[in-house]
Design a protein around this motif. Structure first.
Motif, PDB file in Angstrom:
ATOM      1  N   ALA A   1     -17.418  15.022  -4.045  1.00 14.53           N
ATOM      2  CA  ALA A   1     -18.007  15.456  -5.315  1.00 14.53           C
ATOM      3  C   ALA A   1     -17.109  16.470  -6.022  1.00 14.53           C
ATOM      4  O   ALA A   1     -16.422  17.268  -5.395  1.00 14.53           O
ATOM      5  CB  ALA A   1     -19.378  16.076  -5.063  1.00 14.53           C
ATOM      6  N   TYR A   2     -17.141  16.422  -7.360  1.00 22.56           N
ATOM      7  CA  TYR A   2     -16.355  17.368  -8.163  1.00 22.56           C
ATOM      8  C   TYR A   2     -17.093  18.692  -8.267  1.00 22.56           C
ATOM      9  O   TYR A   2     -18.277  18.730  -8.609  1.00 22.56           O
ATOM     10  CB  TYR A   2     -16.132  16.800  -9.569  1.00 22.56           C
ATOM     11  CG  TYR A   2     -15.574  17.820 -10.526  1.00 22.56           C
ATOM     12  CD1 TYR A   2     -14.238  18.234 -10.426  1.00 22.56           C
ATOM     13  CD2 TYR A   2     -16.384  18.408 -11.504  1.00 22.56           C
ATOM     14  CE1 TYR A   2     -13.723  19.181 -11.290  1.00 22.56           C
ATOM     15  CE2 TYR A   2     -15.872  19.360 -12.371  1.00 22.56           C
ATOM     16  CZ  TYR A   2     -14.544  19.749 -12.253  1.00 22.56           C
ATOM     17  OH  TYR A   2     -14.051  20.692 -13.108  1.00 22.56           O
TER      18      TYR A   2
ATOM     19  N   CYS B   1     -21.637  21.338  -8.204  1.00 23.06           N
ATOM     20  CA  CYS B   1     -20.947  20.085  -7.888  1.00 23.06           C
ATOM     21  C   CYS B   1     -21.668  18.904  -8.521  1.00 23.06           C
ATOM     22  O   CYS B   1     -22.895  18.886  -8.631  1.00 23.06           O
ATOM     23  CB  CYS B   1     -20.873  19.879  -6.376  1.00 23.06           C
ATOM     24  SG  CYS B   1     -19.998  21.196  -5.500  1.00 23.06           S
ATOM     25  N   GLU B   2     -20.894  17.919  -8.929  1.00 25.30           N
ATOM     26  CA  GLU B   2     -21.445  16.728  -9.547  1.00 25.30           C
ATOM     27  C   GLU B   2     -20.830  15.492  -8.916  1.00 25.30           C
ATOM     28  O   GLU B   2     -19.711  15.519  -8.409  1.00 25.30           O
ATOM     29  CB  GLU B   2     -21.170  16.724 -11.059  1.00 25.30           C
ATOM     30  CG  GLU B   2     -21.805  17.877 -11.813  1.00 25.30           C
ATOM     31  CD  GLU B   2     -21.481  17.834 -13.294  1.00 25.30           C
ATOM     32  OE1 GLU B   2     -20.718  16.926 -13.703  1.00 25.30           O
ATOM     33  OE2 GLU B   2     -21.982  18.696 -14.033  1.00 25.30           O
ATOM     34  N   LEU B   3     -21.571  14.393  -8.983  1.00 22.86           N
ATOM     35  CA  LEU B   3     -21.095  13.120  -8.466  1.00 22.86           C
ATOM     36  C   LEU B   3     -20.603  12.248  -9.613  1.00 22.86           C
ATOM     37  O   LEU B   3     -21.296  12.075 -10.615  1.00 22.86           O
ATOM     38  CB  LEU B   3     -22.215  12.389  -7.731  1.00 22.86           C
ATOM     39  CG  LEU B   3     -22.721  13.027  -6.434  1.00 22.86           C
ATOM     40  CD1 LEU B   3     -23.881  12.213  -5.886  1.00 22.86           C
ATOM     41  CD2 LEU B   3     -21.616  13.124  -5.421  1.00 22.86           C
ATOM     42  N   SER B   4     -19.401  11.689  -9.452  1.00 22.79           N
ATOM     43  CA  SER B   4     -18.917  10.728 -10.428  1.00 22.79           C
ATOM     44  C   SER B   4     -19.621   9.403 -10.196  1.00 22.79           C
ATOM     45  O   SER B   4     -20.262   9.181  -9.162  1.00 22.79           O
ATOM     46  CB  SER B   4     -17.403  10.545 -10.279  1.00 22.79           C
ATOM     47  OG  SER B   4     -17.115   9.884  -9.054  1.00 22.79           O
ATOM     48  N   GLU B   5     -19.493   8.503 -11.135  1.00 22.74           N
ATOM     49  CA  GLU B   5     -20.113   7.190 -10.988  1.00 22.74           C
ATOM     50  C   GLU B   5     -19.530   6.454  -9.788  1.00 22.74           C
ATOM     51  O   GLU B   5     -20.246   5.760  -9.063  1.00 22.74           O
ATOM     52  CB  GLU B   5     -19.905   6.358 -12.254  1.00 22.74           C
ATOM     53  CG  GLU B   5     -20.578   4.977 -12.215  1.00 22.74           C
ATOM     54  CD  GLU B   5     -22.075   5.056 -11.924  1.00 22.74           C
ATOM     55  OE1 GLU B   5     -22.583   4.175 -11.216  1.00 22.74           O
ATOM     56  OE2 GLU B   5     -22.734   6.018 -12.396  1.00 22.74           O
ATOM     57  N   ASN B   6     -18.233   6.641  -9.535  1.00 22.29           N
ATOM     58  CA  ASN B   6     -17.611   6.004  -8.384  1.00 22.29           C
ATOM     59  C   ASN B   6     -18.154   6.574  -7.080  1.00 22.29           C
ATOM     60  O   ASN B   6     -18.406   5.834  -6.120  1.00 22.29           O
ATOM     61  CB  ASN B   6     -16.097   6.195  -8.444  1.00 22.29           C
ATOM     62  CG  ASN B   6     -15.387   5.439  -7.333  1.00 22.29           C
ATOM     63  OD1 ASN B   6     -15.481   4.222  -7.238  1.00 22.29           O
ATOM     64  ND2 ASN B   6     -14.679   6.175  -6.479  1.00 22.29           N
ATOM     65  N   ASP B   7     -18.345   7.903  -7.047  1.00 24.83           N
ATOM     66  CA  ASP B   7     -18.938   8.531  -5.866  1.00 24.83           C
ATOM     67  C   ASP B   7     -20.334   7.979  -5.603  1.00 24.83           C
ATOM     68  O   ASP B   7     -20.706   7.672  -4.468  1.00 24.83           O
ATOM     69  CB  ASP B   7     -19.030  10.050  -6.047  1.00 24.83           C
ATOM     70  CG  ASP B   7     -17.667  10.715  -6.115  1.00 24.83           C
ATOM     71  OD1 ASP B   7     -16.722  10.168  -5.531  1.00 24.83           O
ATOM     72  OD2 ASP B   7     -17.565  11.771  -6.757  1.00 24.83           O
TER      73      ASP B   7
END
Length: 278
Positions: free
Chosen positions: A43-44, A51-57
């Motif tokens: 996560a970024y 922290c955030e999750l990308s669509e790919n994550d």
């Protein structure tokens, strides 16, 4: 009575040992709820706790969780009772699991050795060992690849509050099952063995475990961890349950069911699953 487990998921989807253990050990699954929990390490994060999750994550997490959920249903769990939850890593995998375990008021947090190995490869640390040493208010299960030939529970009895909490937990989880429970007490002049055994027995019975399913084993042992491992192996137990004592001098903790004994049992989870209550 509903029982709710938090199962930590890694990159192994439906092959997770903790999920296979739960599916094989419990026969009555109609009131068993599962939350399949995935901490996304990639996560970024722009700040601690931010922290955030990308669509790919999210896509990666969903693939693993969907596999695990599909396998859980094949194992007999009710589809509506199997929830999937992916979260970004905030404070580290172990701390994030602990936070969710406390937040969700689960009956137990269940970690598998395969999950542990997956994370060790990535991060160089043991999640199950980290959970074992955290200040947690929930029972922790550490599962090996389940062996269908194993059954029943070996409950180590020492009369401590932690042990009574484990006896209460075992009784609650097994009330609607058929497994027997063996109360294993190592004789010690500092412990009233009769009270320790009867206290654990009373906790089991109060939760609905029939007294006919409770057996007692009282013996001498110089090396308690080695004795537990031998008894578990010879008796074909699926679970070894202990209360991990705190607030004792280090030397006494090492001789009882905390400290070195818990760690030695943890490292030797090669057939049975280890249940620990604090």
């Amino acid at each position: 009575m509903e029982r709710h487990l938090l199962l930590t998921m890694g990159g192994d989807g439906g092959r997770a040992w903790n999920l296979n253990f739960a599916g094989g050990f419990f026969r009555n699954k109609t009131e068993m709820r599962l939350t399949l929990f995935y901490v996304v390490q990639e996560a970024y994060c722009d700040r601690p706790g931010g922290c955030e999750l990308s669509e790919n994550d999210m896509r990666t997490a969903r693939v693993q969780l969907d596999k695990a959920r599909e396998h859980a249903i094949k194992l007999g769990f009710v589809p509506d009772n199997v929830e999937c939850k992916a979260v970004p890593r905030q404070f580290g995998v172990v701390r994030d699991i602990v936070a969710e375990g406390h937040r969700g008021l689960y009956d137990a947090v269940v970690s598998g050795r395969r999950y542990r190995g997956f994370l060790e490869q990535l991060y160089g640390s043991s999640v199950s060992r980290g959970l074992l040493w955290e200040d947690i208010a929930f029972p922790l299960w550490i599962c090996h690849e389940p062996d269908p030939g194993l059954s029943n529970v070996l409950l180590c009895v020492d009369g401590s509050d932690e042990n009574l909490r484990m006896a209460d937990h075992v009784g609650f989880m097994l009330a609607e099952e058929t497994h027997s429970v063996t109360l294993c007490h190592f004789r010690d002049p500092a412990i009233d063995g009769f009270l320790a055994i009867e206290g654990a027995r009373a906790a089991l019975v109060a939760n609905g475990v029939d007294a006919s399913r409770v057996e007692v084993l009282s013996l001498e042992a110089h090396d308690r961890a080695a004795s537990i491992l031998r008894i578990a192996d010879e008796g074909g137990y699926a679970v070894v349950a202990v209360g991990r004592r705190h607030g004792l001098p280090d030397n006494l903790m090492r001789r009882m069911f905390g400290g070195t004994v818990s760690e030695r049992l943890h490292t030797k989870v090669d057939r049975f699953s280890l249940w620990v209550s604090k």
